[in-house]
Design a protein around this motif. Structure first.
Motif, PDB file in Angstrom:
ATOM      1  N   CYS A  49      -0.727   0.246  -0.138  1.00  0.00           N
ATOM      2  CA  CYS A  49      -1.951  -0.372   0.377  1.00  0.00           C
ATOM      3  C   CYS A  49      -2.955   0.750   0.618  1.00  0.00           C
ATOM      4  CB  CYS A  49      -1.659  -1.115   1.682  1.00  0.00           C
ATOM      5  SG  CYS A  49      -3.135  -1.770   2.507  1.00  0.00           S
ATOM      6  N   ALA A  50      -4.200   0.576   0.166  1.00  0.00           N
ATOM      7  CA  ALA A  50      -5.222   1.610   0.311  1.00  0.00           C
ATOM      8  C   ALA A  50      -5.611   1.804   1.774  1.00  0.00           C
ATOM      9  CB  ALA A  50      -6.447   1.243  -0.513  1.00  0.00           C
ATOM     10  N   ARG A  51      -5.325   0.842   2.619  1.00  0.00           N
ATOM     11  CA  ARG A  51      -5.689   0.931   4.037  1.00  0.00           C
ATOM     12  C   ARG A  51      -4.572   1.522   4.896  1.00  0.00           C
ATOM     13  NH1 ARG A  51     -10.201   1.389   6.840  1.00  0.00           N
ATOM     14  NH2 ARG A  51      -9.878   0.703   8.971  1.00  0.00           N
ATOM     15  N   CYS A  52      -3.369   0.978   4.800  1.00  0.00           N
ATOM     16  CA  CYS A  52      -2.282   1.389   5.705  1.00  0.00           C
ATOM     17  C   CYS A  52      -1.156   2.144   5.007  1.00  0.00           C
ATOM     18  CB  CYS A  52      -1.703   0.177   6.430  1.00  0.00           C
ATOM     19  SG  CYS A  52      -0.863  -0.996   5.347  1.00  0.00           S
ATOM     20  N   GLY A  53      -1.112   2.141   3.683  1.00  0.00           N
ATOM     21  CA  GLY A  53      -0.091   2.880   2.959  1.00  0.00           C
ATOM     22  C   GLY A  53       1.209   2.113   2.730  1.00  0.00           C
ATOM     23  N   LEU A  56       4.159  -2.096  -1.671  1.00  0.00           N
ATOM     24  CA  LEU A  56       4.470  -3.471  -2.026  1.00  0.00           C
ATOM     25  C   LEU A  56       4.375  -3.644  -3.538  1.00  0.00           C
ATOM     26  CD1 LEU A  56       1.477  -5.776  -1.216  1.00  0.00           C
ATOM     27  CD2 LEU A  56       1.359  -3.364  -0.833  1.00  0.00           C
ATOM     28  N   PRO A  57       5.067  -4.669  -4.075  1.00  0.00           N
ATOM     29  CA  PRO A  57       5.021  -4.898  -5.523  1.00  0.00           C
ATOM     30  C   PRO A  57       3.608  -5.267  -5.976  1.00  0.00           C
ATOM     31  CG  PRO A  57       6.766  -6.199  -4.502  1.00  0.00           C
ATOM     32  CD  PRO A  57       5.970  -5.592  -3.402  1.00  0.00           C
ATOM     33  N   VAL A  58       3.272  -4.890  -7.181  1.00  0.00           N
ATOM     34  CA  VAL A  58       1.946  -5.173  -7.733  1.00  0.00           C
ATOM     35  C   VAL A  58       1.651  -6.670  -7.713  1.00  0.00           C
ATOM     36  CG1 VAL A  58       0.601  -5.126  -9.867  1.00  0.00           C
ATOM     37  CG2 VAL A  58       1.825  -3.113  -9.147  1.00  0.00           C
ATOM     38  N   SER A  59       2.655  -7.485  -7.981  1.00  0.00           N
ATOM     39  CA  SER A  59       2.429  -8.931  -8.027  1.00  0.00           C
ATOM     40  C   SER A  59       2.060  -9.514  -6.657  1.00  0.00           C
ATOM     41  CB  SER A  59       3.664  -9.639  -8.574  1.00  0.00           C
ATOM     42  OG  SER A  59       4.769  -9.429  -7.715  1.00  0.00           O
ATOM     43  N   ASP A  60       2.459  -8.856  -5.565  1.00  0.00           N
ATOM     44  CA  ASP A  60       2.129  -9.332  -4.221  1.00  0.00           C
ATOM     45  C   ASP A  60       0.853  -8.709  -3.670  1.00  0.00           C
ATOM     46  OD1 ASP A  60       4.417 -10.818  -4.295  1.00  0.00           O
ATOM     47  OD2 ASP A  60       5.603  -9.431  -3.072  1.00  0.00           O
ATOM     48  N   ALA A  61       0.358  -7.673  -4.308  1.00  0.00           N
ATOM     49  CA  ALA A  61      -0.795  -6.939  -3.784  1.00  0.00           C
ATOM     50  C   ALA A  61      -2.102  -7.638  -4.120  1.00  0.00           C
ATOM     51  CB  ALA A  61      -0.802  -5.532  -4.363  1.00  0.00           C
ATOM     52  N   LEU A  62      -3.070  -7.470  -3.238  1.00  0.00           N
ATOM     53  CA  LEU A  62      -4.440  -7.939  -3.475  1.00  0.00           C
ATOM     54  C   LEU A  62      -5.232  -6.741  -3.969  1.00  0.00           C
ATOM     55  CD1 LEU A  62      -4.916  -9.852  -0.107  1.00  0.00           C
ATOM     56  CD2 LEU A  62      -4.298 -10.827  -2.305  1.00  0.00           C
ATOM     57  N   HIS A  63      -6.146  -6.956  -4.908  1.00  0.00           N
ATOM     58  CA  HIS A  63      -6.933  -5.826  -5.383  1.00  0.00           C
ATOM     59  C   HIS A  63      -8.340  -6.267  -5.723  1.00  0.00           C
ATOM     60  CE1 HIS A  63      -6.442  -7.169  -9.598  1.00  0.00           C
ATOM     61  NE2 HIS A  63      -5.220  -7.497  -9.213  1.00  0.00           N
ATOM     62  N   GLN A  64      -9.282  -5.349  -5.474  1.00  0.00           N
ATOM     63  CA  GLN A  64     -10.682  -5.600  -5.814  1.00  0.00           C
ATOM     64  C   GLN A  64     -10.991  -5.028  -7.181  1.00  0.00           C
ATOM     65  OE1 GLN A  64     -12.548  -3.684  -2.467  1.00  0.00           O
ATOM     66  NE2 GLN A  64     -12.870  -5.611  -1.408  1.00  0.00           N
ATOM     67  N   GLY A  66      -9.286  -2.041 -10.234  1.00  0.00           N
ATOM     68  CA  GLY A  66      -8.003  -1.612 -10.773  1.00  0.00           C
ATOM     69  C   GLY A  66      -7.344  -0.480 -10.013  1.00  0.00           C
ATOM     70  N   ARG A  67      -8.042   0.122  -9.054  1.00  0.00           N
ATOM     71  CA  ARG A  67      -7.512   1.302  -8.381  1.00  0.00           C
ATOM     72  C   ARG A  67      -6.945   1.004  -6.998  1.00  0.00           C
ATOM     73  NH1 ARG A  67     -12.912   4.150  -9.553  1.00  0.00           N
ATOM     74  NH2 ARG A  67     -13.275   3.070  -7.615  1.00  0.00           N
ATOM     75  N   ASN A  68      -7.633   0.196  -6.212  1.00  0.00           N
ATOM     76  CA  ASN A  68      -7.239  -0.029  -4.821  1.00  0.00           C
ATOM     77  C   ASN A  68      -6.484  -1.339  -4.667  1.00  0.00           C
ATOM     78  OD1 ASN A  68      -8.480   2.335  -3.920  1.00  0.00           O
ATOM     79  ND2 ASN A  68     -10.458   1.315  -3.715  1.00  0.00           N
ATOM     80  N   TYR A  69      -5.296  -1.245  -4.079  1.00  0.00           N
ATOM     81  CA  TYR A  69      -4.464  -2.410  -3.793  1.00  0.00           C
ATOM     82  C   TYR A  69      -4.334  -2.547  -2.282  1.00  0.00           C
ATOM     83  CZ  TYR A  69      -3.193  -2.154  -8.702  1.00  0.00           C
ATOM     84  OH  TYR A  69      -3.232  -2.119 -10.069  1.00  0.00           O
ATOM     85  N   TYR A  70      -4.252  -3.792  -1.820  1.00  0.00           N
ATOM     86  CA  TYR A  70      -4.171  -4.053  -0.381  1.00  0.00           C
ATOM     87  C   TYR A  70      -3.022  -5.010  -0.091  1.00  0.00           C
ATOM     88  CZ  TYR A  70      -8.778  -1.986  -0.534  1.00  0.00           C
ATOM     89  OH  TYR A  70      -9.822  -1.126  -0.760  1.00  0.00           O
ATOM     90  N   CYS A  71      -2.467  -4.891   1.137  1.00  0.00           N
ATOM     91  CA  CYS A  71      -1.332  -5.731   1.511  1.00  0.00           C
ATOM     92  C   CYS A  71      -1.778  -7.072   2.084  1.00  0.00           C
ATOM     93  CB  CYS A  71      -0.444  -4.992   2.516  1.00  0.00           C
ATOM     94  SG  CYS A  71      -1.259  -4.565   4.059  1.00  0.00           S
ATOM     95  N   CYS A  72      -3.007  -7.169   2.590  1.00  0.00           N
ATOM     96  CA  CYS A  72      -3.486  -8.428   3.164  1.00  0.00           C
ATOM     97  C   CYS A  72      -5.004  -8.522   2.999  1.00  0.00           C
ATOM     98  CB  CYS A  72      -3.092  -8.540   4.641  1.00  0.00           C
ATOM     99  SG  CYS A  72      -3.814  -7.280   5.689  1.00  0.00           S
ATOM    100  N   ALA A  73      -5.536  -9.699   3.237  1.00  0.00           N
ATOM    101  CA  ALA A  73      -6.981  -9.932   3.071  1.00  0.00           C
ATOM    102  C   ALA A  73      -7.789  -9.130   4.090  1.00  0.00           C
ATOM    103  CB  ALA A  73      -7.285 -11.417   3.199  1.00  0.00           C
ATOM    104  N   GLU A  74      -7.258  -8.960   5.286  1.00  0.00           N
ATOM    105  CA  GLU A  74      -7.963  -8.190   6.331  1.00  0.00           C
ATOM    106  C   GLU A  74      -8.167  -6.743   5.892  1.00  0.00           C
ATOM    107  OE1 GLU A  74      -7.196  -6.706  10.899  1.00  0.00           O
ATOM    108  OE2 GLU A  74      -6.136  -8.459  10.171  1.00  0.00           O
ATOM    109  N   HIS A  75      -7.140  -6.139   5.347  1.00  0.00           N
ATOM    110  CA  HIS A  75      -7.256  -4.770   4.861  1.00  0.00           C
ATOM    111  C   HIS A  75      -8.171  -4.693   3.652  1.00  0.00           C
ATOM    112  CE1 HIS A  75      -3.375  -3.050   6.891  1.00  0.00           C
ATOM    113  NE2 HIS A  75      -4.282  -3.476   7.758  1.00  0.00           N
ATOM    114  N   GLN A  76      -8.173  -5.732   2.855  1.00  0.00           N
ATOM    115  CA  GLN A  76      -9.066  -5.756   1.695  1.00  0.00           C
ATOM    116  C   GLN A  76     -10.519  -5.785   2.140  1.00  0.00           C
ATOM    117  OE1 GLN A  76      -8.574  -9.157  -0.841  1.00  0.00           O
ATOM    118  NE2 GLN A  76      -9.273  -8.064  -2.651  1.00  0.00           N
ATOM    119  N   GLN A  77     -10.825  -6.520   3.209  1.00  0.00           N
ATOM    120  CA  GLN A  77     -12.190  -6.592   3.728  1.00  0.00           C
ATOM    121  C   GLN A  77     -12.605  -5.270   4.382  1.00  0.00           C
ATOM    122  OE1 GLN A  77     -12.088  -9.951   6.363  1.00  0.00           O
ATOM    123  NE2 GLN A  77     -12.239 -11.440   4.706  1.00  0.00           N
TER     124      GLN A  77
END
Length: 82
Positions: A49-53, A56-64, A66-77
């Motif tokens: 996760c780009a926020r907390c580190g 998690l699997p790519v299929s479960d990650a949220l991303h904006q 191609g580089r940054n993946y996030y574990c939840c919507a809050e971290h994505q925001q």
């Protein structure tokens, strides 16, 4: 008395034969078991996760992008950690 001895010899021979049959069957099951019981799992790429580190699997990650993946919507925001 001789019938008792004959019975004892036959009984021991039968027990030895039966034990050998069980060992052969167990060996056959052991040889076939890895192919039948253990399907090979495909490995999936893990990303942090780009926020907390958190990894998690790519299929479960949220991303904006191609580089940054996030574990939840809050971290994505919140965006990447500074």
């Amino acid at each position: 008395m001789k019938y008792l001895l004959l019975f004892l010899v036959l009984f021991v021979a039968y027990q030895i034969w039966r034990k050998q049959q069980r060992l052969d069957a167990a060996a056959r099951r052991r040889d076939q078991a890895p192919q039948q019981r253990r399907p090979r799992l495909e490995q999936e790429k893990m990303v942090p996760c780009a926020r907390c580190g958190l990894m998690l699997p790519v299929s479960d990650a949220l991303h904006q992008d191609g580089r940054n993946y996030y574990c939840c919507a809050e971290h994505q925001q919140q965006g990447p950690a500074s």
